[in-house]
Design a protein around this motif. Structure first.
Motif, mmCIF file in Angstrom:
data_model
loop_
_atom_site.group_PDB
_atom_site.id
_atom_site.type_symbol
_atom_site.label_atom_id
_atom_site.label_comp_id
_atom_site.label_asym_id
_atom_site.label_seq_id
_atom_site.Cartn_x
_atom_site.Cartn_y
_atom_site.Cartn_z
ATOM 1 N N ASP A 253 -16.814 7.293 -3.234
ATOM 2 C CA ASP A 253 -17.442 6.079 -3.767
ATOM 3 C C ASP A 253 -16.586 4.857 -3.480
ATOM 4 N N LEU A 254 -16.921 3.755 -4.145
ATOM 5 C CA LEU A 254 -16.229 2.485 -3.875
ATOM 6 C C LEU A 254 -14.735 2.556 -4.175
ATOM 7 N N HIS A 255 -14.350 3.440 -5.085
ATOM 8 C CA HIS A 255 -12.924 3.535 -5.425
ATOM 9 C C HIS A 255 -12.136 4.270 -4.345
ATOM 10 N N GLY A 256 -12.819 5.118 -3.565
ATOM 11 C CA GLY A 256 -12.123 5.843 -2.504
ATOM 12 C C GLY A 256 -13.030 6.889 -1.874
ATOM 13 N N SER A 257 -12.818 7.130 -0.588
ATOM 14 C CA SER A 257 -13.632 8.149 0.088
ATOM 15 C C SER A 257 -13.134 9.534 -0.347
ATOM 16 N N ALA A 258 -13.943 10.554 -0.064
ATOM 17 C CA ALA A 258 -13.538 11.923 -0.413
ATOM 18 C C ALA A 258 -12.268 12.296 0.362
ATOM 19 N N ALA A 259 -12.183 11.846 1.620
ATOM 20 C CA ALA A 259 -11.001 12.186 2.434
ATOM 21 C C ALA A 259 -9.743 11.541 1.841
ATOM 22 N N TYR A 260 -9.868 10.278 1.420
ATOM 23 C CA TYR A 260 -8.700 9.598 0.837
ATOM 24 C C TYR A 260 -8.302 10.250 -0.484
ATOM 25 N N ARG A 261 -9.323 10.598 -1.298
ATOM 26 C CA ARG A 261 -9.005 11.277 -2.568
ATOM 27 C C ARG A 261 -8.285 12.604 -2.325
ATOM 28 N N THR A 262 -8.720 13.332 -1.283
ATOM 29 C CA THR A 262 -8.073 14.616 -0.979
ATOM 30 C C THR A 262 -6.604 14.391 -0.622
ATOM 31 N N PHE A 263 -6.359 13.353 0.159
ATOM 32 C CA PHE A 263 -4.987 13.017 0.564
ATOM 33 C C PHE A 263 -4.142 12.687 -0.680
ATOM 34 N N VAL A 264 -4.711 11.854 -1.560
ATOM 35 C CA VAL A 264 -3.974 11.464 -2.774
ATOM 36 C C VAL A 264 -3.777 12.684 -3.686
ATOM 37 N N LEU A 265 -4.786 13.547 -3.736
ATOM 38 C CA LEU A 265 -4.693 14.753 -4.574
ATOM 39 C C LEU A 265 -3.531 15.634 -4.096
ATOM 40 N N ARG A 266 -3.437 15.837 -2.795
ATOM 41 C CA ARG A 266 -2.355 16.681 -2.248
ATOM 42 C C ARG A 266 -0.992 16.122 -2.664
ATOM 43 N N ASN A 267 -0.815 14.823 -2.462
ATOM 44 C CA ASN A 267 0.489 14.212 -2.798
ATOM 45 C C ASN A 267 0.767 14.300 -4.298
ATOM 46 N N THR A 268 -0.267 14.038 -5.101
ATOM 47 C CA THR A 268 -0.066 14.029 -6.553
ATOM 48 C C THR A 268 0.256 15.436 -7.056
ATOM 49 N N LEU A 269 -0.428 16.438 -6.488
ATOM 50 C CA LEU A 269 -0.133 17.811 -6.902
ATOM 51 C C LEU A 269 1.275 18.217 -6.485
ATOM 52 N N GLU A 270 1.679 17.810 -5.299
ATOM 53 C CA GLU A 270 3.054 18.120 -4.850
ATOM 54 C C GLU A 270 4.077 17.552 -5.824
ATOM 55 N N GLU A 271 3.884 16.279 -6.186
ATOM 56 C CA GLU A 271 4.827 15.623 -7.124
ATOM 57 C C GLU A 271 4.806 16.319 -8.484
ATOM 58 N N THR A 272 3.609 16.649 -8.945
ATOM 59 C CA THR A 272 3.465 17.280 -10.261
ATOM 60 C C THR A 272 4.187 18.627 -10.291
ATOM 61 N N ILE A 273 3.965 19.430 -9.259
ATOM 62 C CA ILE A 273 4.588 20.762 -9.200
ATOM 63 C C ILE A 273 6.107 20.618 -9.111
ATOM 64 N N ALA A 274 6.562 19.693 -8.277
ATOM 65 C CA ALA A 274 8.018 19.513 -8.125
ATOM 66 C C ALA A 274 8.633 19.121 -9.473
ATOM 67 N N GLU A 275 7.976 18.221 -10.197
ATOM 68 C CA GLU A 275 8.528 17.776 -11.487
ATOM 69 C C GLU A 275 8.527 18.903 -12.514
ATOM 70 N N LEU A 276 7.408 19.632 -12.607
ATOM 71 C CA LEU A 276 7.308 20.606 -13.702
ATOM 72 C C LEU A 276 7.981 21.933 -13.379
ATOM 73 N N GLU A 277 8.013 22.315 -12.107
ATOM 74 C CA GLU A 277 8.717 23.568 -11.796
ATOM 75 C C GLU A 277 10.220 23.402 -12.004
ATOM 76 N N GLY A 278 10.687 22.185 -11.925
ATOM 77 C CA GLY A 278 12.109 21.928 -12.177
ATOM 78 C C GLY A 278 12.456 21.935 -13.655
ATOM 79 N N GLU A 279 11.438 21.833 -14.528
ATOM 80 C CA GLU A 279 11.675 21.766 -15.984
ATOM 81 C C GLU A 279 11.988 23.141 -16.540
ATOM 82 N N SER A 280 12.921 23.225 -17.460
ATOM 83 C CA SER A 280 13.129 24.531 -18.088
ATOM 84 C C SER A 280 12.375 24.555 -19.405
#
Ligand SMILES: Cc1cc2nc3c(=O)[nH]c(=O)nc-3n(C[C@H](O)[C@H](O)[C@H](O)COP(=O)(O)OP(=O)(O)OC[C@H]3O[C@@H](n4cnc5c(N)ncnc54)[C@H](O)[C@@H]3O)c2cc1C
Length: 280
Positions: A253-280
């Motif tokens: 939609d106007l906020h972003g194409s599906a391809a752009y959202r997929t790209f942002v999703l990949r990066n956001t998930l990578e950051e999320t996993i890196a942050e939380l897997e490091g947490e004890s």
């Protein structure tokens, strides 16, 4: 200008609210429970969704709806508590963070937790922390009051019986201070509808994930969580598997194409996993 006139009722008890709803329903007035009113008034103005509404029942004078506090193993937040208040309370930091990114401060003084999770808008970002923590809802209606796991009544949107309303949200205490992260990406401004919001918590067993702005509804998917928690695979492989398990097509939609959202999703998930897997 609102193009129709409607009655305004302000009951002071749960019983009075339910009885008022039933009477107005019998009178053919298409009643609606009214909380912050931001969505009802906005949509009435533009003649959308609420066109048959001739009466509203404001639940903000019901003490239980404005209560916050602890009861046994749960932290209770009344459905009429405004998002701005949750943001400053600090008791459930993940919910506070998500609330702080919804609308502007003036609107957040009006928008309520109950209104956000029951609204028509597709984002409903305040529901993500509630899905992640297996929260319960106290629901009142013609057959009395019940505590229900949120997963039983929220599937893409809130499914309440006619005449029912949410009185309180019950968050298990054990999840209030678990490690979390929540990332809201927007197209340009800090205050805007979500291009993608990913909220996650780390429990003893795994990381839980919930999403808004990605599909046409907010969701938490256990299948995606399983894929994302396969620690024997690389992060990239886990993310690719999870994306294949999305419950519905990615928004385009106007906020972003599906391809752009997929790209942002990949990066956001990578950051999320890196942050939380490091947490004890
Ligand atoms: C400027 C602006 C920006 C916004 N940006 C965002 C955003 O970025 N992300 C986001 O998620 N949302 C956003 N919103 C949407 C906003 O969250 C909704 O307007 C809000 O959720 C409505 O809450 P309310 O308390 O005003 O509900 P109301 O307008 O009172 O009610 C909304 C609906 O919920 C029902 N309802 C309300 N309370 C209950 C209850 N306790 N039990 C059962 N049904 C109930 C009503 O009957 C009605 O159908 C934005 C809104 C504005 C005005």
């Amino acid at each position: 200008m609102i193009p129709i006139n409607f009655e305004y009722h302000r009951p002071t008890s749960i019983t009075e609210a339910v009885e008022t709803f039933q009477q107005l329903q019998l009178d053919g007035k298409g009643p609606l429970y009214f909380n912050g009113g931001t969505e009802i008034i906005t949509l009435l103005r533009v003649n959308q969704f609420y066109t048959n509404t001739r009466a509203v029942i404001d639940i903000k004078a019901i003490p239980e709806c404005c209560y916050t506090g602890f009861e046994d193993d749960h932290y209770i937040i009344g459905a009429s508590i405004p998002l701005a208040q949750i943001e400053t309370m600090g008791t459930f930091p993940l919910l506070g963070k998500n609330c702080s990114r919804i609308a502007d401060h003036t609107s957040r003084m009006k928008i309520t937790l109950g209104g956000n999770i029951c609204g028509k808008i597709k984002y409903r970002e305040a529901v993500l922390p509630l899905l992640l923590t297996d929260s319960e809802l106290t629901i009142a209606g013609p057959s009395g009051q019940r505590h229900v796991p949120i997963h039983q009544v929220f599937d893409q949107h809130m499914n309440l019986e006619q005449g029912e309303f949410i009185v309180q949200i019950r968050i298990p205490k054990l999840f209030l201070d678990v490690p979390f992260t929540s990332k809201k990406q927007t197209k340009i401004d800090r205050i805007s509808y979500s291009l993608l919001t990913v909220s996650a918590i780390k429990t003893e067993q795994q990381i839980r994930f919930a999403f808004s702005g990605l599909c046409n509804f907010p969701f938490r998917s256990q299948e995606m969580e399983k894929a994302l928690n396969q620690c024997q695979l690389s992060v990239e492989e886990r993310i690719t598997e999870a994306i294949a398990l999305l419950p519905s097509p990615i928004l385009n939609d106007l906020h972003g194409s599906a391809a752009y959202r997929t790209f942002v999703l990949r990066n956001t998930l990578e950051e999320t996993i890196a942050e939380l897997e490091g947490e004890s």
